[in-house]
Motif scaffolding. Structure first.
Motif, mmCIF file in Angstrom:
data_model
loop_
_atom_site.group_PDB
_atom_site.id
_atom_site.type_symbol
_atom_site.label_atom_id
_atom_site.label_comp_id
_atom_site.label_asym_id
_atom_site.label_seq_id
_atom_site.Cartn_x
_atom_site.Cartn_y
_atom_site.Cartn_z
ATOM 1 N N GLU A 140 -37.624 -31.010 -1.553
ATOM 2 C CA GLU A 140 -36.914 -32.279 -1.649
ATOM 3 C C GLU A 140 -35.407 -32.149 -1.889
ATOM 4 O OE1 GLU A 140 -38.081 -33.647 -6.155
ATOM 5 O OE2 GLU A 140 -39.547 -34.039 -4.578
ATOM 6 N N VAL A 141 -34.858 -30.980 -1.557
ATOM 7 C CA VAL A 141 -33.420 -30.846 -1.802
ATOM 8 C C VAL A 141 -32.580 -31.302 -0.612
ATOM 9 C CG1 VAL A 141 -33.640 -28.979 -3.491
ATOM 10 C CG2 VAL A 141 -33.332 -28.416 -1.054
ATOM 11 N N ALA A 142 -31.323 -31.684 -0.944
ATOM 12 C CA ALA A 142 -30.322 -31.985 0.078
ATOM 13 C C ALA A 142 -29.396 -30.776 0.157
ATOM 14 C CB ALA A 142 -29.540 -33.235 -0.297
ATOM 15 N N VAL A 179 -29.943 -35.214 -7.079
ATOM 16 C CA VAL A 179 -30.440 -35.701 -5.788
ATOM 17 C C VAL A 179 -31.798 -35.064 -5.483
ATOM 18 C CG1 VAL A 179 -30.044 -35.629 -3.278
ATOM 19 C CG2 VAL A 179 -28.153 -36.184 -4.827
ATOM 20 N N TRP A 184 -34.742 -35.659 -2.476
ATOM 21 C CA TRP A 184 -35.013 -36.432 -1.270
ATOM 22 C C TRP A 184 -36.471 -36.854 -1.217
ATOM 23 C CZ3 TRP A 184 -30.444 -37.646 0.272
ATOM 24 C CH2 TRP A 184 -30.307 -38.406 1.431
#
Lengths: 477, 477
Positions: B93-95, B144, B146
């Motif tokens: 789920e990383v940006a 953040v 995602w």
């Protein structure tokens, strides 16, 4: 001996100012370098200064009718591109997210270098009628600008700041807001940071990308260079046209709104260091110092010393003073150096003889003067002494600054004064070519045109044309 | 008439709780949707709640010996990968930043989803000796993640939070810190947010990626679902081994340090909305309400009404109450609805007759009771009344919560109670298969094992095996 240790720890500021700066920021543990080039870790001692800055500024913003909000970090590329000058100014230094949640994004996302575009996008949705105006928002946030040359606090890939973004029904009100916030910054810089600043209008070359006009405050550092410490921008209706911020006015017609933005950042910590620091390290103004008084027990092995030190600390804390004791097993000399380097405004030593006499000595960091105070009067005298240090630091910085502002009538004079570490005042024709020539010939830039311009005419020393504008030039951070 | 308007504005919470939530967060202007899917703009009314939360929590962190710092937003990909379980949990789920300053980066940079890795990287550099321990830092920051399905405050691509990261010389001290912060959160949730919480240990399935054990607090929402409102993690020495955080102990040997982390986020605003809200909108506990008393002038065209209203506001503000007046030209009915929807704890109406009698009526938002107070006693009575509302809201939420915790001995009972909107208590064998079965059969998950476990044995209702652990199950946000 203590002095010698010192000289070893930090570079001589008169010989190598940049190295002195680096030594001071790292060795006083204000900051460390992050794993990504150009990023900084703000350590507790540095962050506590920022918290004090925030508290003082935030109260001023609220007292002038602003409210805080939080807008997203990531801005769609298309949104950034709507105002042509703005994107031209910021595009080269943005960081871009192309992948998120394991997938390549259909539209690139920009990490905010500043938030005009996303504020404007929401404002165009929120603002319909004159009843919705003015909107006066501020946010405390991190921003990312990919700079080639970086230095902690002064220019880093990521920094912390506040950015105010306001919308008004009339041009007059927006201009008034721009100048109001410039003055809030000036009052704050002088009364809280003890840094005298010159405020005025920037040249077109130096203004913010997308602004109609930019006002700034410039602070003189100990090396005679200028540091832009804050800016306040008047946008006219440029962004409101680009982002379609229209409202139905009382007269029944639709109008574009008028906007401002203004900001200061963790750069102010760099300003504090270079405006007040000396050969021994930091000198912090009491209003932002994380520790205002450091209490050092002397001959602490003797009965009652630590107890009395703790009593004094409690009394000072109760009087609202940020006071700490150093009860570590380091030597007295090490402690003196350490807390001096860290710029604590007052050092208070307490030993068996002081306790016997009921009197302690306070050493001022700003001018090394010693003051003797009865122990039972500390809670009353120390706050007054801190106030005195605060004003005395401002005064000292003002005298220094004023002694280094020189009027010049020729290019040779300009260069000479700049080489000697001065700000230079000249008449200026107003054209960009002359600014570029100054940059090329003497590595200096136009800083500000003072708000109160005298009407007398003179000659631009660069091109020799008649000129009515007064400009202040300096080498700048 | 007013009631009807209301029904139009926000969905019926008994019929469509998710729509009620969305209506409330958007229409009370707590939040708006940002231009990037899944992001939120926290508007001034929402942000003011967050500021009150921050102020209360920050004071508690400092009182327990923590200091604030700020670590970089961007983490090199290689750094994230050092702790295997951690990267496995967060990588999806990383940006990712791949381009910066116009160039493709040689190493990808991750926008922090949480900051264990970068804290550990610096800790390995800063910590050398037992003298450097403990290190107890906190940071207030944006992160953040995602997420596929997002909802304002509850689950958004970017959110604001605080993350504490501590390092200790012994395991005992780290465990103590983990539980201390869990209790700080619980005390804060109950006394500031007026939300009773259940605290305990998470199952291995539900623990934080990379933690040895995770403790959490669970709050019941008005629909009977649980919201994880905060977590405190004990890492053992897992991260210190992965990031090489060693110190020279007093005994002259090098040892790996012991660590914790703990965090709460803007999710708490979602908890406030769903724990206290009603058919008319928000109900805010006084301690976090941006406006504690709204003053509405009635028949304001009559002489002296606005003046008296302003006098009352000034007196209450001077008494430390967050008090505002609504002097807009909207109708009285509109104003009632508006401020009721916004959850302001007390509404104070002042009209010509009230002024004549020297008495005003205060309407409580939490239970709609009306209280009559002499105008000259307001500054004294209102703070007491706000305290009463605060405790009464906690009590109400506790009664509601306690009435919805049911013991179950079979899978059928579990499902029935969950369908009816309860938390369910059972004995549990401790195995992940049973958790997965509960998820599959009744869309619920294990929440926490209470800290004080009774020793009596029972049977796990899912697999039928003997079980000594008590587990609380719920459907969760």
């Amino acid at each position: 001996m203590a002095e010698k240790n010192f000289v070893k720890e930090i570079a001589d500021m008169t010989e190598d100012f940049p190295q002195w700066y680096t030594d001071v920021v790292v060795k006083t543990q204000l900051v460390d370098y992050g794993p990504v080039k150009g990023t900084m870790v703000i350590r507790p001692y540095g962050y506590a200064i920022w918290e004090n800055i925030q508290k003082e500024l935030d109260a001023r913003f609220k007292a002038t009718g602003h409210m805080n909000a939080y807008f997203p970090l990531l801005i769609p590329e298309s949104l950034l591109k709507k105002e042509a000058e703005h994107v031209e100014g910021f595009a080269p230094e943005v960081a871009v997210v192309t992948v998120a949640g394991g997938e390549t994004l259909s539209e690139k996302l920009i990490i905010r270098p500043t938030s005009e575009t996303i504020f404007c996008d929401m404002y165009s949705k929120w603002i319909q009628s004159y009843r919705d105006l003015p909107v006066k928002l501020n946010q405390w946030a991190n921003v990312v600008r990919w700079e080639k040359t970086t230095r902690p606090f002064l220019r880093s890939s990521e920094f912390l700041w506040q950015e105010g973004h306001t919308v008004h029904a009339t041009k007059e009100e927006a201009v008034e807001e721009t100048l109001l916030m410039l003055n809030v910054y000036k009052e704050f810089a002088e009364n809280v940071l003890a840094i005298p600043v010159l405020v005025g209008k920037k040249s077109d070359k130096e203004k913010f990308a997308g602004a109609e006009s930019t006002y700034g405050m410039e602070a003189m550092m100990k090396d005679g260079k200028s540091l832009q410490a804050g800016t306040s921008h008047f946008f006219g209706d440029k962004f409101s046209r680009a982002y379609d911020i229209q409202f139905l006015d009382k007269d029944g017609t639709h109008k574009y709104a008028w906007q401002t933005s203004w900001g200061v950042s963790t750069r102010l910590i760099g300003a504090l260091i270079m405006a007040h620091g000396d050969q021994r390290g930091l000198v912090l103004p009491p209003k932002v110092a994380p520790v205002q008084v450091i209490v050092l027990p002397i001959a602490a092995h003797k009965g009652g010393v630590n107890e009395k030190a703790r009593e004094i600390i409690d009394a000072l804390v109760a009087a609202g003073v940020r006071c700490q004791g150093d009860f570590s097993d380091q030597s007295a000399g090490w402690k003196f150096n350490q807390w001096e380097m860290k710029g604590v405004p007052l050092r208070l030593e307490v030993g068996p003889r002081d306790i016997e006499n009921g009197v302690v000595t306070l050493a001022r960091r700003d001018n090394f003067e010693k003051v003797t105070v009865k122990i039972d009067q500390l809670a009353e005298k120390v706050p007054a002494l801190l106030d005195e240090i605060q004003s005395s630091m401002l005064e000292k910085a003002r005298v220094f600054r004023d002694s280094r502002i020189k009027k010049a009538a020729t290019v040779e004079e300009m260069k000479k004064y700049l080489d000697e570490g001065n700000f230079v005042v000249t008449k200026w024709c107003g054209c960009r070519e002359c600014e570029e020539k100054v940059k090329e010939l003497m590595q200096a830039s136009s800083r500000i045109m003072p708000l109160a311009q005298t009407l007398d005419m003179g000659v631009c020393p660069i091109c020799g044309k008649p000129a009515g504008t007064t400009m202040i030039w300096a080498r700048a951070y």
